[in-house]
Scaffold this motif. Structure first.
Motif, short mmCIF file in Angstrom:
data_model
loop_
_atom_site.label_atom_id
_atom_site.label_comp_id
_atom_site.label_asym_id
_atom_site.label_seq_id
_atom_site.Cartn_x
_atom_site.Cartn_y
_atom_site.Cartn_z
N ASN A 52 -7.24 7.89 -1.68
CA ASN A 52 -5.84 7.93 -2.86
C ASN A 52 -6.42 6.19 -3.05
O ASN A 52 -4.93 6.03 -4.07
N THR A 88 -1.07 12.18 -4.15
CA THR A 88 -1.69 11.97 -2.29
C THR A 88 -0.52 11.53 -2.53
O THR A 88 0.67 11.05 -3.01
N ALA A 89 0.49 11.86 -1.23
CA ALA A 89 1.16 10.99 -0.46
C ALA A 89 0.58 10.19 0.83
O ALA A 89 -0.58 11.29 1.31
N MET A 90 0.44 8.88 1.49
CA MET A 90 0.29 8.82 2.49
C MET A 90 1.02 8.55 3.72
O MET A 90 2.04 8.32 3.21
N GLU A 112 0.55 -1.21 0.17
CA GLU A 112 0.04 -0.35 0.10
C GLU A 112 1.16 1.39 0.03
O GLU A 112 0.55 2.23 -0.48
N ALA A 113 1.76 1.06 1.08
CA ALA A 113 2.55 2.14 1.03
C ALA A 113 3.42 2.32 -0.98
O ALA A 113 3.74 4.13 -1.21
N TYR A 116 2.34 2.41 -3.25
CA TYR A 116 1.12 2.63 -4.23
C TYR A 116 0.59 4.09 -3.85
O TYR A 116 0.18 4.61 -5.22
N SER A 117 0.55 3.72 -2.65
CA SER A 117 0.47 5.82 -2.30
C SER A 117 1.56 6.98 -2.79
O SER A 117 1.45 7.58 -3.11
N ARG A 161 -7.85 6.73 3.28
CA ARG A 161 -8.15 5.13 2.23
C ARG A 161 -8.71 5.34 0.98
O ARG A 161 -7.84 5.36 -0.07
N LEU A 193 -6.39 3.23 -2.14
CA LEU A 193 -5.93 2.38 -1.45
C LEU A 193 -7.71 1.08 -1.22
O LEU A 193 -7.69 0.61 -1.07
N ARG A 237 -2.99 9.30 -6.81
CA ARG A 237 -2.15 8.44 -6.38
C ARG A 237 -0.57 9.03 -6.35
O ARG A 237 -0.23 9.65 -5.15
N ALA A 245 6.84 10.92 2.35
CA ALA A 245 5.13 11.24 1.48
C ALA A 245 5.85 12.71 0.92
O ALA A 245 5.22 13.18 0.07
#
Lengths: 235, 259
Positions: B48, B82-84, A133-134, A136-137, B45, B50, B79, B153
């Motif tokens: 983005n 954005t960043a998470m 997931e990271a 993809y993010s 979530r 997920l 995606r 990020a």
């Protein structure tokens, strides 16, 4: 009958000559099998239609049947087909020209591919999905994530299993004797029956296998230490 | 700048998000608070993708994405904007600190290696980890890991930074160092959406506070409006329960004795 110590050494001298061929029949199947397994894993991960079922059948079949059977199927099955193809396209060669060890390598590659598929798959299952997931993010695509995050980690945690399989395959090469490929065990049988010293010959063979296995284990140790660096040296 | 309309998400029979709307302007800090299971993390979530919402629309920079059937290209595009930052950090375990931060630059953004290294090094200096560039994540403390997560990020210069309970998995002593870094980011004028249990952080830095419960936004407004002039009972109840004094307040109902 007296135990003939010196004969162990002279039998081993004969068997040592077959080490290159034996190693080739152990290592090449792992290498080709690895490519086969990688193909299988890609089919599974990206759920390529139609091929997933083929992949499942392949893994199921080759894991459910003994390697000796794979050797027989390939050894007996390929030549007629190859001859047909050759005469159809007028290629002018015959299956007799193919060395028997090639059939063994082909068969064991398919066997190894099935086992390696499961080994790599379990490596992927062991992975923390959060990292995917990271990936993809921060904007990685599916295939980039597979190549750069999933696969390297799955392979690194699988190193002990690869070695395990490699050792297993080194010992499996002994069944190549059944199609008269001169490898370690087969040679042991031949020199033993020539000299009526079976126990001595097989002790010699055991020592050779043992030494080869120790070498494989130490290679594994080096690889594991390299791979374990990212886990803080513990594994 | 970002408009989120009518986000619905169902897990089986569980209706987790029941039509969430939110507008975030450029440079705004939005904090989302609420009890566990209220859907706040799921909502974040969804932003983005997920998590794929069953219904809803996300628009950034006038580009409208229909979340029920986003194309692969749209998902990828969103995606990249954005960043998470994750609760459990999710650093790439086989890569060093600097490689973790460079990954989004060299691979997703095709930046040259030297340039990416410079950017990554700079971001890591901002979070105070310039001397850990070649360490592996397993050699770091939780707080350090999370700061790498933040640097990773930040490095891709996203339009929106999404924080999913960034301090929830940390030792109490390490929470401060992460919040400190986040405060620095707030000062740079970044647009941030933060799911958090840190009420003080929410109270002091947000432009907008959103209180969610059972898949809906119960109350939203400035920190002043939500914390001081609370309108809804459910919000008041939540804020009272998370306040440090709650434990020692006299209760109306005496429960079964604990001991």
């Amino acid at each position: 009958m007296q135990f003939d110590f010196p004969f162990i050494v002279s039998a081993m001298k004969e068997m040592v000559k077959t080490i290159p061929l034996t190693l080739m029949m152990a290592v090449l199947p792992i290498v080709f099998g690895f490519l086969v397994a990688l193909g299988n894993i890609i089919v599974r991960i990206f759920r390529i239609k139609g091929l997933v079922a083929c992949s499942r059948f392949y893994v199921s079949f080759f894991r459910s049947t003994p390697a000796i059977l794979h050797i027989m199927l390939i050894y007996l099955g390929i030549p007629p087909v190859a001859d047909q193809v050759s005469s159809f396209f007028h290629l002018g060669w015959s299956a007799n020209e193919i060395p028997v060890s090639m059939f063994v390598i082909m068969a064991l590659s398919l066997t190894a591919g099935a086992y390696l598929t499961e080994i790599i798959r379990s490596g992927i299952l062991a992975m923390d999905t959060g990292q995917v997931e990271a990936a993809y993010s921060i904007g990685l695509t599916h295939s980039q994530t597979f190549r750069r995050v999933i696969l390297p980690q799955a392979l690194m945690v699988s190193i002990p299993n690869f070695t395990n399989l490699g050792i297993g395959f080194l010992h499996t090469t002994s069944i190549a004797a059944i199609v008269a490929v001169p490898e370690i065990t087969g040679t042991a049988t031949i020199v033993a029956s020539d000299n009526y010293a079976f126990l001595e010959a097989f002790i010699g063979a055991a020592i050779i296998y043992w030494v080869l296995t120790l070498i494989l284990e130490s290679v594994n140790g080096v690889l594991e230490r390299k791979a374990a660096r990212f886990q803080g040296g513990t594994l | 700048m970002i408009e989120i309309k009518n986000i619905h998400k169902q897990f089986g029979i569980h209706h987790v998000l029941k039509g969430i709307n939110l507008t975030v302007r450029k440079g705004e800090v939005v904090t989302i608070i609420g009890p566990s299971g209220s859907g706040k993390t799921t909502f974040l979530r969804c932003l983005n993708l997920l998590e794929r919402p069953d219904e809803g629309i996300i628009s950034i920079h006038d580009k409208v994405i229909n979340c029920s059937f986003p194309s692969k290209k749209e998902v990828h595009w969103l995606r990249k904007q954005t960043a998470m930052v994750f609760q459990q950090y999710h650093l790439f375990a086989h890569k060093t600190v600097i490689e973790n931060v460079m990954e989004g630059l060299t691979i997703a953004r095709k930046m040259r290696k030297q340039d990416a290294y410079a950017v990554a090094e700079n971001e890591l200096r901002k979070v105070g980890l310039q001397d850990k560039l070649n360490a592996y994540p397993s050699q770091l403390s939780g707080g350090q890991k999370q700061r790498v997560g933040i640097a990773r990020a930040l490095a891709i210069h996203p339009d929106v930074l999404l924080f999913d309970e960034p301090t929830a998995a940390l030792d109490p002593e390490l929470v401060g160092e992460v919040l400190e870094v986040m405060l620095e980011i707030v000062k740079t004028g970044a647009t941030m959406i933060v799911v958090t249990h840190e009420m003080e952080f929410a109270r002091r830095v947000s432009d907008q506070v959103v209180f969610m419960d059972e898949g809906v936004i119960v109350e939203q407004g400035t920190p002043e409006e939500v914390f001081r002039h609370t309108k809804k009972d459910r919000t008041r109840q939540f804020l009272r329960r998370v306040s440090p004094e709650y434990l020692f307040e006299p209760k109306e109902h005496i429960k079964e004795p604990v001991i």
